[in-house]
Design a protein around this motif. Sequence first.
Motif, PDB file in Angstrom:
ATOM      1  N   ARG A   1      -7.908 -11.351 -16.558  1.00  7.00           N
ATOM      2  CA  ARG A   1      -8.838 -12.477 -16.407  1.00  7.00           C
ATOM      3  C   ARG A   1      -9.019 -13.196 -17.737  1.00  7.00           C
ATOM      4  N   ILE A   2      -9.171 -12.397 -18.803  1.00  4.56           N
ATOM      5  CA  ILE A   2      -9.363 -12.999 -20.128  1.00  4.56           C
ATOM      6  C   ILE A   2      -8.142 -13.824 -20.499  1.00  4.56           C
ATOM      7  N   LYS A   3      -6.963 -13.260 -20.222  1.00  3.17           N
ATOM      8  CA  LYS A   3      -5.724 -13.961 -20.548  1.00  3.17           C
ATOM      9  C   LYS A   3      -5.674 -15.310 -19.816  1.00  3.17           C
ATOM     10  N   ARG A   4      -6.040 -15.238 -18.544  1.00  2.00           N
ATOM     11  CA  ARG A   4      -5.994 -16.445 -17.724  1.00  2.00           C
ATOM     12  C   ARG A   4      -6.949 -17.505 -18.264  1.00  2.00           C
ATOM     13  N   ALA A   5      -8.174 -17.062 -18.599  1.00  3.44           N
ATOM     14  CA  ALA A   5      -9.170 -18.009 -19.098  1.00  3.44           C
ATOM     15  C   ALA A   5      -8.700 -18.632 -20.414  1.00  3.44           C
ATOM     16  N   THR A   6      -8.113 -17.785 -21.278  1.00  2.94           N
ATOM     17  CA  THR A   6      -7.648 -18.303 -22.573  1.00  2.94           C
ATOM     18  C   THR A   6      -6.567 -19.346 -22.376  1.00  2.94           C
ATOM     19  N   VAL A   7      -5.651 -19.045 -21.480  1.00  4.68           N
ATOM     20  CA  VAL A   7      -4.549 -19.990 -21.256  1.00  4.68           C
ATOM     21  C   VAL A   7      -5.089 -21.333 -20.791  1.00  4.68           C
ATOM     22  N   SER A   8      -6.030 -21.299 -19.842  1.00  2.00           N
ATOM     23  CA  SER A   8      -6.505 -22.590 -19.322  1.00  2.00           C
ATOM     24  C   SER A   8      -7.363 -23.301 -20.371  1.00  2.00           C
ATOM     25  N   TRP A   9      -8.063 -22.522 -21.213  1.00  2.00           N
ATOM     26  CA  TRP A   9      -8.850 -23.129 -22.289  1.00  2.00           C
ATOM     27  C   TRP A   9      -7.914 -23.796 -23.297  1.00  2.00           C
ATOM     28  N   LEU A  10      -6.856 -23.069 -23.649  1.00  2.00           N
ATOM     29  CA  LEU A  10      -5.887 -23.596 -24.616  1.00  2.00           C
ATOM     30  C   LEU A  10      -5.247 -24.883 -24.112  1.00  2.00           C
ATOM     31  N   ARG A  11      -5.015 -24.885 -22.807  1.00  2.00           N
ATOM     32  CA  ARG A  11      -4.402 -26.047 -22.180  1.00  2.00           C
ATOM     33  C   ARG A  11      -5.220 -27.292 -22.436  1.00  2.00           C
ATOM     34  N   VAL A  12      -6.518 -27.164 -22.195  1.00  2.00           N
ATOM     35  CA  VAL A  12      -7.423 -28.297 -22.400  1.00  2.00           C
ATOM     36  C   VAL A  12      -7.479 -28.667 -23.878  1.00  2.00           C
ATOM     37  N   ARG A  13      -7.622 -27.613 -24.741  1.00  2.00           N
ATOM     38  CA  ARG A  13      -7.705 -27.833 -26.178  1.00  2.00           C
ATOM     39  C   ARG A  13      -6.475 -28.573 -26.694  1.00  2.00           C
ATOM     40  N   LEU A  14      -5.321 -28.021 -26.335  1.00  2.00           N
ATOM     41  CA  LEU A  14      -4.074 -28.592 -26.828  1.00  2.00           C
ATOM     42  C   LEU A  14      -3.959 -30.053 -26.457  1.00  2.00           C
ATOM     43  N   ARG A  15      -4.445 -30.350 -25.249  1.00  2.00           N
ATOM     44  CA  ARG A  15      -4.336 -31.711 -24.773  1.00  2.00           C
ATOM     45  C   ARG A  15      -5.166 -32.638 -25.661  1.00  2.00           C
ATOM     46  N   THR A  16      -6.403 -32.216 -25.947  1.00  2.00           N
ATOM     47  CA  THR A  16      -7.240 -33.096 -26.763  1.00  2.00           C
ATOM     48  C   THR A  16      -6.694 -33.191 -28.182  1.00  2.00           C
ATOM     49  N   TRP A  17      -6.170 -32.058 -28.707  1.00  2.00           N
ATOM     50  CA  TRP A  17      -5.584 -32.108 -30.051  1.00  2.00           C
ATOM     51  C   TRP A  17      -4.424 -33.095 -30.087  1.00  2.00           C
ATOM     52  N   LYS A  18      -3.593 -32.943 -29.057  1.00  2.00           N
ATOM     53  CA  LYS A  18      -2.431 -33.815 -28.997  1.00  2.00           C
ATOM     54  C   LYS A  18      -2.876 -35.262 -28.921  1.00  2.00           C
ATOM     55  N   GLY A  19      -3.891 -35.508 -28.109  1.00  2.00           N
ATOM     56  CA  GLY A  19      -4.426 -36.857 -27.959  1.00  2.00           C
ATOM     57  C   GLY A  19      -4.888 -37.398 -29.295  1.00  2.00           C
TER      58      GLY A  19
END
Lengths: 288, 335
Positions: free
Chosen positions: A17-35
């Motif tokens: 569960r933790i792994k899953r949450a981290t992945v989806s959190w990173l996804r959002v983060r990476l997107r804003t960083w990239k933006g």
Amino acid sequence: MALLYGLIWRLLLALVRIKRATVSWLRVRLRTWKGRFWQRTMAALLLPVPVSEFKQKKAGADQSSDGDRDGKGAGSRRSRWLSDGISLEKLPVHIGLVVAEEELSYTDIANMVVWCMAVGVSYVSVYDHHGIFQKNNSWLQEEIVRQQHNLLGGDDSTFNMELLKNGTDKPQHFVVSCRPVVKVLSPEDGKHSIVQAARKLCHSVEKKEWSSKDISVSMLDVLLRESKNIPDPELVVKFGPVNSTLGFLPWHIRLTEFVSLPSHKNVSYEDLFGSLQRYSACHQRLGQ
Amino acid sequence: MSWIREGELNLLEKISANILMSGPMPKHVAFIMDGNRRFARKKKLERHDGHMQGFNKLAETLRWCKHLNIPEVTVYAFSIENFKRSKEEVDGLLDLARQKFERLLEEQENLEKHGVCIRVLGDLNMLPLDLQQVIAKAVVMTKNHNKCFLNVCFAYTSRYEITNAVREMAWGVEQGLIKASDVSEALLSECLYSNNSPNPDLLIRTSGEVRLSDFLLWQTSHSCLVFQSVLWPEYSFWNLCEAIVQYQLNHKSIQKARELHREEQALQQLEADCACIAEHLQHQGNGKPADAQRRQEALQHYTVTREERVQDFLQALKHKRDTFFTNLCSETVLT
């Protein structure tokens, strides 16, 4: 021993569960960083147009910007989305948005509906297994109209849509010539509609209009299509942590490709377009 | 190669199995065993050898399921759409099936020891007669076993299965066993080929394809779907464990959704019964509205008679299906 195993199991599940949450959190983060990264690069290159476009894109997601009303940004965005759609090798005619989450966000769903249509998808169906979207159909409609204005600008003549609720009801509101159709579906449209079709066929057998031997797959298919008046969805994008269709149109998903996204909340155009790209890349052999 | 593999799990597998089994386990797992041909291409084997390896993997998977206490497995062996493949490949697949079912007949003792019940779901009439007979023999031979269940979908598609269920109900109407108004979701489920099994808890498709390809559409509407990218002949115990962990993560929400669906189904049945009663009473009372108590009594009475009707029909249907299989078996004795 059993206790120990149980403990390890709990630990294992927690880790996943933790792994899953981290992945989806990173996804959002990476997107804003990239933006942000792109925004800065663009600013550094002193290119005013794309920068303003970026601002509007972000604003579009927040749906609260004055700059968003200006038709220029909306126009370029629209043509970008349209060319995105054309760039794909194949585009689904009908896309299903299945929300398998407890909390529903009308704005995000409305955004996706508008994006789908901007890319060139003709039918979009929205589904949740509680039937909440269907109950609050008019709310969703309003939200779609609002997002259509926000994202595509005031001139909505090319993107008028026909909103239907359940096959049986008459089209509501503004039905103007144009093709895109939004369907709001609930579990009632799934197995229940197959049962209704079966009952109808049995009634005609009762009245000796048909013999039981006449009933064929295509006959049932025609009956089910009549009540829905939509083609089978080629792609279903499922949102949320549950890996199940939760009763979404069982008859119609024979050849449907399933793409899973972690949540429909704050979903971005890139997420949706990624799903479309995945669909475009897959090859169906149809039994051969 | 045999259908039943003996042998224990190794130590690491055993420990992992025990860990997994302390959580909720699926009672019924369905597999779409995809990727045999791609495997053959990858390993530069003949297509036929790819299918052969696929079968061996099935036997191995059944052994894992047994150790994981999964009593029921359903596999998609041959779709009606597969008849569209080249004649050579179709004949090869049917030959493989013939060979494997014959082999199964030789393993009677072993099957009895493990209590394996084999069912074949699909329209057998589409197959060559000799294959039908071998299949029927295997089904009849194992029908009383009740420890593990293997459902082989052969000449099967889900739409065909649903249509066939409607056809059976229409047959019941023709025979005067049921009325058209008795048609319900529960009755349709009972008329499917899979009527003897609970719905699968977990559906696994290998080889990275992310669609159901007309497999158990009705039965998996509240199942956990797991798509794995490994090719079927390369499927390992650990892939199976991963899929089960997925199921366990989803278990609670799916259980909740199922409960919700059951409630809705009961409500729909009640509504249908009420509609029938309303019509009936109006007919009787010449349009006068009936009082609440009378309506309640009539409803109860109607529900009981409907259930009796449906039970009789299901008995008749079961008898019809059993006769089909026993007839096929006795034909072999005659020839």
